[in-house]
Design a protein around this motif. Structure first.
Motif, PDB file in Angstrom:
ATOM      1  N   GLY A 194       0.672  -1.148   0.436  1.00  0.00           N
ATOM      2  CA  GLY A 194       0.165   0.270   0.141  1.00  0.00           C
ATOM      3  C   GLY A 194       1.374   1.341  -0.086  1.00  0.00           C
ATOM      4  O   GLY A 194      -0.073   2.527  -0.148  1.00  0.00           O
ATOM      5  N   ALA A 195       2.354   0.896  -0.327  1.00  0.00           N
ATOM      6  CA  ALA A 195       3.020   2.836  -0.103  1.00  0.00           C
ATOM      7  C   ALA A 195       2.526   3.045  -1.271  1.00  0.00           C
ATOM      8  O   ALA A 195       2.505   2.532  -1.991  1.00  0.00           O
ATOM      9  CB  ALA A 195       4.408   2.376   0.010  1.00  0.00           C
ATOM     10  N   ILE A 196       2.714   4.585  -1.020  1.00  0.00           N
ATOM     11  CA  ILE A 196       1.937   5.209  -2.632  1.00  0.00           C
ATOM     12  C   ILE A 196       3.703   6.307  -2.315  1.00  0.00           C
ATOM     13  O   ILE A 196       4.331   7.117  -1.594  1.00  0.00           O
ATOM     14  CB  ILE A 196       1.441   6.564  -1.722  1.00  0.00           C
ATOM     15  N   LEU A 197       3.629   6.431  -3.904  1.00  0.00           N
ATOM     16  CA  LEU A 197       4.991   6.969  -3.881  1.00  0.00           C
ATOM     17  C   LEU A 197       4.785   8.627  -5.072  1.00  0.00           C
ATOM     18  O   LEU A 197       3.737   8.442  -6.296  1.00  0.00           O
ATOM     19  CB  LEU A 197       6.270   6.068  -5.105  1.00  0.00           C
ATOM     20  N   ALA A 198       5.315   8.933  -4.586  1.00  0.00           N
ATOM     21  CA  ALA A 198       5.123  10.481  -5.379  1.00  0.00           C
ATOM     22  C   ALA A 198       5.889  11.349  -5.556  1.00  0.00           C
ATOM     23  O   ALA A 198       7.501  11.726  -4.560  1.00  0.00           O
ATOM     24  CB  ALA A 198       4.721  11.724  -4.389  1.00  0.00           C
ATOM     25  N   ASN A 199       6.160  11.897  -6.742  1.00  0.00           N
ATOM     26  CA  ASN A 199       8.086  12.660  -7.158  1.00  0.00           C
ATOM     27  C   ASN A 199       7.676  13.954  -7.227  1.00  0.00           C
ATOM     28  O   ASN A 199       6.679  14.587  -7.531  1.00  0.00           O
ATOM     29  CB  ASN A 199       8.480  12.520  -8.290  1.00  0.00           C
ATOM     30  N   ALA A 200       8.288  15.066  -6.216  1.00  0.00           N
ATOM     31  CA  ALA A 200       8.235  16.892  -6.187  1.00  0.00           C
ATOM     32  C   ALA A 200       8.863  17.092  -6.661  1.00  0.00           C
ATOM     33  O   ALA A 200       9.682  18.475  -6.563  1.00  0.00           O
ATOM     34  CB  ALA A 200       7.485  17.469  -5.170  1.00  0.00           C
TER      35      ALA A 200
END
Length: 414
Positions: A287-293
């Motif tokens: 369930g880990a969420i991966l986001a790039n900023a």
């Protein structure tokens, strides 16, 4: 030459409404337009901008046109381009080459269409426009007087070009101005990243284990806002001073391999490549969420994600779920692209008022001065003026120093 390439000109009225809303909250940019418009300070100057094409950017482009410039624009990210904004800009006489969901071939094709007009001043976001000119359109170099770059990633690229002695015209490092990175990178990124993540996932942030990779100005903002939303925050950093600062700011600090085991939400803010990769994905919980900023979609390795996945599916708009062979689900937001713009509306309007005021004044400075090729800081008087205009718009008064105080600061004897 084509006057524009956009998805649907019929969307112009919808875009104009969004632009009008943004303009009503941009007092500094509005003040500068009113100040310089009578002089038509940029009359006839060809300005090419490669920026995120949304309502706030449209305000800058329209202000430049109001000052007399001939303005053309291309989107700096296929997923951040808003088609109604593009249509509204075209209706306002600005040449636009962009649409939402461009392929990379279409993206670069649009940059070439932009350059067909032989611009004199550039406004870049990430360095693609400047790089393309140096690599493939060196014939344009005699016509270019200079430009501005507003991102951390773009400045890194320009510094590398300058250090190698190949940067062929002057560029102002708008990102490094105090009125930009102290506010845009920290407060703007901090708020807009979590706005986008919440929109995309509809999940609660309070109580989550959030891992922020990188503790520069953007990372500081993302971490601060995550903490304010009730998350437990861990920082992953390679620089010892920044790591120590994060520790003293009250955050847990560790390496990526350790953080990968506990994180619920991961946000990359480094500007570097493969920050989160195969060995880290193998350790993550279900369930880990991966986001790039970061500006480019290179910080989270999508290649590695695909390699470890038994299945890949879109589980929600803007969310791609990779199901691993051992049954875990890892959720990648907006293809690993810049999450706050590809999954949201980008920085708050009042923040971009500062950044775009800097851009406008920097364009005027480039136009009015003959500089040698190289990377330059934004002149301090421009930087200070933008902050002063903003305080004035907010009704905030500064304390002035007395002559005695000014004299005292200039003395070396007590």
């Amino acid at each position: 030459m084509e006057e524009y390439r956009i998805a649907n000109p019929a969307l112009a009225d919808q875009g104009k409404i969004k632009i009008a809303w943004a303009w009503s909250f941009m007092p500094v940019l509005k003040l500068l337009q009113e100040k310089f418009k009578p002089e038509r300070s940029l009359n006839g100057v060809k300005i090419a901008a490669c920026l995120h094409l949304e309502a706030k950017t449209a305000c800058l482009l329209r202000a430049l046109k109001a000052l007399g410039a001939e303005v053309m624009a291309a989107g700096s990210n296929p997923l951040s381009t808003q088609d109604d904004i593009c249509a509204a800009l075209v209706a306002n006489g600005i040449r636009v080459y962009s649409w939402h969901g461009m392929t990379m071939d279409e993206y670069y094709g649009n940059l070439h269409a932009l350059l067909a007009w032989s611009p004199q001043i550039l406004i870049d976001d990430g360095g693609d426009l400047v790089t393309l000119i140096h690599k493939e359109r060196s014939d344009l170099l005699p016509y270019i007087k200079g430009g501005c770059e507003e991102t951390t990633t773009g400045i890194k690229r320009l510094k590398a070009m300058s250090n190698e002695g190949i940067l062929a015209f002057p560029m102002l490092a708008v990102n490094d101005a105090l009125s930009k990175h102290l506010f845009d990178n920290r407060y703007g990124t901090g708020q807009s990243v979590w706005d986008a993540i919440c929109r995309l996932t509809n999940m609660l942030i309070a109580g989550k284990e959030v891992v922020v990779c990188g503790y520069g100005w953007c990372g500081r903002g993302v971490a601060s806002r995550a903490s304010g939303l009730g998350a437990q925050v861990t920082i992953v950093e390679s620089d010892p001073h920044r790591a120590l600062e994060a520790y003293m700011d009250g955050f847990n600090v560790t390496d990526m391999a350790t953080a990968a085991r506990t994180g619920d939400i991961f946000v990359t803010t480094t500007g570097n490549i493969n920050v989160i990769r195969k060995e880290h994905f193998a350790l993550m919980k279900n369930g880990a969420i991966l986001a790039n900023a970061g500006h480019f979609d290179v910080e989270i390795s999508c290649i590695d994600l695909s390699e470890i996945a038994a299945k890949k599916s879109v589980t929600r708009p803007g969310v791609t779920t990779y199901t691993t062979h051992d049954g875990r689900s890892l959720h990648l937001l907006v293809e690993g692209r810049l999450v706050n713009l590809a999954g949201g509306d980008g920085h708050p309007i009042e923040i971009m008022d500062l950044s775009f005021a800097l851009q406008l004044l920097s364009v005027l400075y480039i136009h009015e001065n003959d500089l040698e090729p190289g990377l330059y800081p934004v002149p301090y008087e421009i930087d200070r003026a933008v902050a002063s205009y903003k305080l004035e718009a907010l009704g905030i008064k500064l304390e002035g120093m007395t002559p005695e105080q000014e004299q005292y600061l200039g003395r070396w004897e007590e």
